[in-house]
Structures are given as structure tokens and as C-alpha cells.
Design a protein around this motif. Structure first.
Motif, mmCIF file in Angstrom:
data_model
loop_
_atom_site.group_PDB
_atom_site.id
_atom_site.type_symbol
_atom_site.label_atom_id
_atom_site.label_comp_id
_atom_site.label_asym_id
_atom_site.label_seq_id
_atom_site.Cartn_x
_atom_site.Cartn_y
_atom_site.Cartn_z
ATOM 1 N N PRO A 24 22.045 52.019 28.898
ATOM 2 C CA PRO A 24 23.403 52.577 28.836
ATOM 3 C C PRO A 24 24.439 51.610 29.395
ATOM 4 N N ILE A 25 25.676 51.796 28.976
ATOM 5 C CA ILE A 25 26.812 51.167 29.650
ATOM 6 C C ILE A 25 26.951 51.888 30.983
ATOM 7 N N LEU A 26 27.270 51.142 32.035
ATOM 8 C CA LEU A 26 27.498 51.748 33.338
ATOM 9 C C LEU A 26 28.932 51.484 33.768
ATOM 10 N N LEU A 27 29.589 52.510 34.281
ATOM 11 C CA LEU A 27 30.922 52.393 34.850
ATOM 12 C C LEU A 27 30.835 52.750 36.321
ATOM 13 N N TYR A 28 31.262 51.822 37.175
ATOM 14 C CA TYR A 28 31.349 52.059 38.614
ATOM 15 C C TYR A 28 32.833 52.269 38.918
ATOM 16 N N PRO A 29 33.303 53.510 38.901
ATOM 17 C CA PRO A 29 34.730 53.742 39.159
ATOM 18 C C PRO A 29 35.112 53.357 40.587
ATOM 19 N N GLY A 30 36.138 52.530 40.711
ATOM 20 C CA GLY A 30 36.666 52.168 42.022
ATOM 21 C C GLY A 30 35.733 51.392 42.921
ATOM 22 N N ALA A 31 34.668 50.820 42.389
ATOM 23 C CA ALA A 31 33.677 50.131 43.221
ATOM 24 C C ALA A 31 34.270 48.981 44.022
ATOM 25 N N LEU A 32 35.290 48.324 43.475
ATOM 26 C CA LEU A 32 35.876 47.172 44.160
ATOM 27 C C LEU A 32 37.377 47.339 44.424
ATOM 28 N N THR A 33 37.847 48.572 44.468
ATOM 29 C CA THR A 33 39.272 48.811 44.657
ATOM 30 C C THR A 33 39.808 48.125 45.906
ATOM 31 N N GLU A 34 39.087 48.210 47.011
ATOM 32 C CA GLU A 34 39.544 47.631 48.272
ATOM 33 C C GLU A 34 39.436 46.116 48.304
ATOM 34 N N GLN A 35 38.701 45.532 47.364
ATOM 35 C CA GLN A 35 38.524 44.081 47.364
ATOM 36 C C GLN A 35 38.605 43.505 45.957
ATOM 37 N N ALA A 36 39.486 44.052 45.142
ATOM 38 C CA ALA A 36 39.596 43.626 43.744
ATOM 39 C C ALA A 36 39.820 42.125 43.616
ATOM 40 N N PHE A 57 39.394 41.597 24.230
ATOM 41 C CA PHE A 57 39.872 41.453 22.853
ATOM 42 C C PHE A 57 40.280 42.803 22.276
ATOM 43 N N ASP A 58 41.244 42.778 21.356
ATOM 44 C CA ASP A 58 41.717 44.017 20.721
ATOM 45 C C ASP A 58 41.004 44.280 19.394
ATOM 46 N N PHE A 59 39.786 43.786 19.270
ATOM 47 C CA PHE A 59 38.937 44.080 18.104
ATOM 48 C C PHE A 59 37.520 44.358 18.619
ATOM 49 N N HIS A 60 36.776 45.145 17.849
ATOM 50 C CA HIS A 60 35.396 45.459 18.240
ATOM 51 C C HIS A 60 34.577 44.181 18.253
ATOM 52 N N HIS A 61 33.871 43.971 19.350
ATOM 53 C CA HIS A 61 32.991 42.817 19.473
ATOM 54 C C HIS A 61 31.871 43.155 20.447
ATOM 55 N N TYR A 62 30.871 42.282 20.480
ATOM 56 C CA TYR A 62 29.739 42.457 21.382
ATOM 57 C C TYR A 62 29.041 41.119 21.545
ATOM 58 N N HIS A 63 28.111 41.085 22.476
ATOM 59 C CA HIS A 63 27.332 39.884 22.741
ATOM 60 C C HIS A 63 25.865 40.261 22.544
ATOM 61 N N SER A 64 25.203 39.625 21.602
ATOM 62 C CA SER A 64 23.831 40.003 21.295
ATOM 63 C C SER A 64 22.808 39.291 22.161
ATOM 64 N N ASN A 65 23.244 38.265 22.892
ATOM 65 C CA ASN A 65 22.290 37.464 23.656
ATOM 66 C C ASN A 65 22.480 37.560 25.174
ATOM 67 N N ALA A 66 23.376 38.428 25.640
ATOM 68 C CA ALA A 66 23.620 38.525 27.080
ATOM 69 C C ALA A 66 24.226 39.879 27.446
ATOM 70 N N HIS A 67 23.867 40.341 28.637
ATOM 71 C CA HIS A 67 24.550 41.481 29.239
ATOM 72 C C HIS A 67 25.851 40.947 29.844
ATOM 73 N N GLU A 68 26.842 41.821 30.047
ATOM 74 C CA GLU A 68 28.133 41.385 30.563
ATOM 75 C C GLU A 68 28.648 42.384 31.590
ATOM 76 N N VAL A 69 29.288 41.868 32.631
ATOM 77 C CA VAL A 69 29.987 42.733 33.582
ATOM 78 C C VAL A 69 31.475 42.427 33.470
ATOM 79 N N LEU A 70 32.283 43.476 33.526
ATOM 80 C CA LEU A 70 33.736 43.351 33.517
ATOM 81 C C LEU A 70 34.267 44.066 34.752
ATOM 82 N N GLY A 71 35.051 43.362 35.543
ATOM 83 C CA GLY A 71 35.656 43.946 36.736
ATOM 84 C C GLY A 71 37.170 43.864 36.627
ATOM 85 N N VAL A 72 37.848 44.981 36.800
ATOM 86 C CA VAL A 72 39.305 45.006 36.649
ATOM 87 C C VAL A 72 39.959 44.466 37.921
#
Length: 169
Positions: A24-36, A57-72
């Protein structure tokens, strides 16, 4: 943040975006709010490297060869997860999204100051796949071959990713 706050999103192959059949995709809400402002350093320290700072990106995309983390880092956005038939999710400063290989994502809207950090387990080089039949066919072979990360990008040797993705150490 405790594991009860983690949000998991499962998406099936929609015939265009393969998504991930086992993770699954995992969302950690506010996990780094204090240290963004330290998001990139935290990811890198936990062996999620090859990092960058930009947007989504503003178009549907994905990475087939790697997992990715995104932190706001700052601002907020609405992202579409899982392809056109997926789910729209709002993310904001301090939130962390972990996308398993094959998972579609797209920015639908964002604040003017929206910035994220992206990184990959062990600094893996990543590819960029879009809504393309050729990409999809190769991706269906690639996605199951992507190994599980050894660490959680936020919490290192412990953390929700390791239990949610059944990573054994």
C-alpha cells in the motif's frame, strides 16, 4: 506519531497505471511538521537518498524500478494517487507519503509555495513511466523485482513502513 495515525491506501492495476499488487501507499500525516526543514537530512540519514527538492508532476506517472518517499517541506497540495480511478489526498507541510514501485501519482492543485523532498531507498536510480502501453508492459515485469527497503525513511530501523510492508530484518 504513532502507528494508528498511518493511513494506508491500496490500489489495483487499472489497466493503465499498474500500481503495486502487494504494497500500500503509506501516508504519515504530520510526521515531520516540527522539523520539516530537516526532511531531506532525515531521509538521507535513514538511507533514503538520491534526493531532490521540487514539486509533483501534474500528469499521472510512476516509477517501476524504485519505491519513493515524498516529504512536504512547505505549502500544501492535492495529489491523485493510484491513477485516474484512484483517490485524491491533501498533503501539507510535515506530511510524508511513501509510494511503492508502480504507484501512480499526480498533482491536481497546490499552493504557490508548495515544495517537497523526494528520495529512494539506498539512493536507487529511478525511472519515469507515464500512461503508455509500452511502459506498462515492461513495468509489470519490473515492479515485483523491486526489493523492500531495509529502513523506514522517517524512523530508520523501526517505524510503520517496516510493519505495514512486512519487512523482515
Amino acid at each position: 506519531m504513532n502507528s494508528n495515525e498511518v493511513q494506508a491506501y491500496w490500489f489495483e492495476d487499472d489497466g493503465i497505471i499498474p500500481n503495486n499488487p502487494t504494497l500500500p501507499i503509506l501516508l504519515y500525516p504530520g510526521a515531520l511538521t516540527e522539523q520539516a526543514e530537516l526532511t531531506e537530512k532525515i531521509f538521507n540519514k535513514n538511507n533514503w537518498r538520491n534526493s531532490w527538492i521540487n514539486g509533483v508532476f501534474d500528469f499521472h506517472h510512476y516509477h517501476s524500478n524504485a519505491h519513493e518517499v515524498l516529504g512536504v517541506l512547505q505549502g500544501n497540495a492535492i495529489v491523485q494517487l493510484g491513477g485516474e480511478k484512484g483517490k485524491s489526498v491533501e498533503i501539507k507541510t510535515g506530511d510524508v507519503l511513501i509510494l511503492p514501485a508502480g504507484t501512480g501519482h499526480k498533482r491536481l492543485a497546490s499552493s504557490n509555495d508548495f515544495k517537497i523532498v523526494g528520495a529512494y531507498p539506498e539512493g536507487k536510480e529511478y525511472n519515469l513511466k507515464t500512461e503508455n502501453a509500452e511502459d506498462r508492459l515492461q513495468s509489470l515485469e519490473d515492479i515485483p523485482k523491486v526489493i523492500l527497503p531495509e529502513t523506514d525513511p522517517v524512523f530508520g530501523d523501526h517505524g510503520p513502513l517496516l510493519s505495514e510492508w512486512n519487512v523482515s530484518s
